[in-house]
Design an enzyme around this catalytic site. Structure first.
Site, PDB file in Angstrom:
ATOM      1  N   HIS A 240     -25.408  10.449  -3.219  1.00  0.00           N
ATOM      2  CA  HIS A 240     -24.706  11.710  -2.948  1.00  0.00           C
ATOM      3  C   HIS A 240     -25.398  12.523  -1.838  1.00  0.00           C
ATOM      4  O   HIS A 240     -24.826  12.798  -0.783  1.00  0.00           O
ATOM      5  CB  HIS A 240     -24.671  12.578  -4.208  1.00  0.00           C
ATOM      6  CG  HIS A 240     -24.015  11.957  -5.406  1.00  0.00           C
ATOM      7  ND1 HIS A 240     -22.679  11.621  -5.459  1.00  0.00           N
ATOM      8  CD2 HIS A 240     -24.521  11.635  -6.620  1.00  0.00           C
ATOM      9  CE1 HIS A 240     -22.389  11.133  -6.651  1.00  0.00           C
ATOM     10  NE2 HIS A 240     -23.490  11.118  -7.377  1.00  0.00           N
TER      11      HIS A 240
HETATM   12  O1  RIB Z   1     -22.766  15.591  -8.094  1.00  0.00           O
HETATM   13  C1  RIB Z   1     -23.923  15.140  -7.442  1.00  0.00           C
HETATM   14  C2  RIB Z   1     -24.845  16.258  -7.106  1.00  0.00           C
HETATM   15  O2  RIB Z   1     -25.331  16.863  -8.302  1.00  0.00           O
HETATM   16  C3  RIB Z   1     -26.102  15.800  -6.354  1.00  0.00           C
HETATM   17  O3  RIB Z   1     -26.519  16.822  -5.487  1.00  0.00           O
HETATM   18  C4  RIB Z   1     -27.110  15.602  -7.445  1.00  0.00           C
HETATM   19  O4  RIB Z   1     -28.457  15.795  -6.990  1.00  0.00           O
HETATM   20  C5  RIB Z   1     -26.739  16.710  -8.381  1.00  0.00           C
HETATM   21  O5  RIB Z   1     -27.360  17.904  -7.903  1.00  0.00           O
END
Ligand code: RIB
Ligand code: CA
Length: 326
Positions: A240
């Site tokens: 992500h």
């Molecule tokens: O949904 C994914 C996000 O949520 C990423 O930034 C992960 O680190 C959590 O913070």
């Protein structure tokens, strides 16, 4: 051209890889990091960030602590996803550095003046600090060159809720303030990040690389893989936050559409949903004042993963260790 980069993080496991990628990306100059309550509390996020930057040889980058809770609701610890320590329960050594005396919101406002119009902000946690900065000084919006947000979802549903992605869902009010602000922004949501997964073969490659950044990644990723396997049945974890950094460095890695986007704050089942209106003229008629966001809808997965793998294993910028991805 190297862009001055400020990151806003809740360092956790994928945040850690995003920080490593930022330091290893010659298109970006990491000039500051702010922390926010999300995966962990902002103090622990700062400790983890300092540790990551120390491993990456970026001890000079200031790390400022930000908001300890969302704007409206109390912060709820979700330790099981990134580990109680936020680093996959790997008991990392205490970093030698310490957080700045300056808070994350004031760091953001200061850097927006020092790099007015050129500052790139990559937000990979809840948007509380960004919202507070906009409330404290609304003129900051015009000084931000580009805001890249890891968060939200258009087609593929949520991870914190049926239609709620975690960064938006932790602080929907903050997200609404940020997405309503007149800022040039790109949303890197689950629609593209869930297409960018790494697995045990990557962990083995990182571990064998001899590169301290990759070795840290190899140490903290197994916990994340365990969580993905336990919750989805697939032992491969989404990159992500690293994708958001990669988009700041190479925007062409994703395909975007400029679309009206509102954040739902009142829905009983949809609170924290990023509501993107793709109806074209009818959208403009129904909500003419809706702010627009460049929403990432496609991603060149192989190009991104090649870039991530090569930069995490190729030493600091300029080091002739790995062969840079095309
Ligand atoms: O949904 C994914 C996000 O949520 C990423 O930034 C992960 O680190 C959590 O913070
Ligand atoms: Ca994060």
């Amino acid at each position: 051209m190297t862009h001055p980069l400020l990151m806003d993080v809740d360092t956790g496991i994928d945040d850690a890889l995003a920080l490593l990628l930022a330091v290893r990306s010659p298109e970006l100059e990491l000039i500051g990091v702010g922390t926010v309550a999300g995966n962990v509390d902002p103090q622990l996020a700062a400790t983890n960030t300092l540790r990551v930057l120390e491993v990456a040889g970026a001890n000079d980058v200031p790390v400022a602590i930000g908001a300890a809770a969302p704007l409206l609701e109390p912060w709820a610890d979700v330790g099981w996803i990134h580990g109680e320590d936020g680093m996959g329960n790997t008991a990392q050594p205490t970093p030698t550095g310490a957080p700045s005396a300056e808070g994350a919101v004031h760091q953001l406002l200061r850097l927006s003046h020092e790099h007015a119009g050129r500052l790139v902000i990559v937000a990979i946690g809840p948007l509380t600090n960004l919202a507070l900065a906009l409330r404290l000084d609304p003129t900051v919006a015009a000084r931000i060159g580009r805001l890249v947000i890891m968060g939200g979802s258009v087609r593929d549903g949520g991870n914190r809720g049926a239609w709620t992605e975690a960064n938006i869902g932790v602080d929907p009010e903050a997200a609404a303030i940020v997405f309503d602000a007149p800022v040039a922004r790109t949303m890197v949501g689950l629609d593209v990040t869930m297409q960018t997964r790494i697995d045990d073969a990557d962990v083995a490659m990182f571990a064998a690389s001899g590169d301290p950044a990759a070795e840290l990644a190899a140490a903290i990723l197994p916990h994340y893989l365990d969580v993905y396997e336990a919750t989805s049945g697939i032992r491969a974890c989404a990159m992500h936050d690293p994708l958001a950094v990669a988009v700041a460095a190479r925007p062409s890695l994703v395909g975007t559409r400029r679309l009206p986007l509102r954040v739902e704050t009142a829905g009983r089942f949809t609170r924290g949903m990023t509501v993107v209106d793709q109806r074209g003229p009818r959208a403009a008629r129904d909500d003419p004042d809706a702010p627009t966001t460049d929403v990432a809808l496609t991603v060149d997965t192989e190009a991104f993963l090649a870039l991530l793998r090569s930069r995490l294993t190729s030493g600091p910028p300029g080091a002739v260790r790995g062969i840079e991805a095309p």
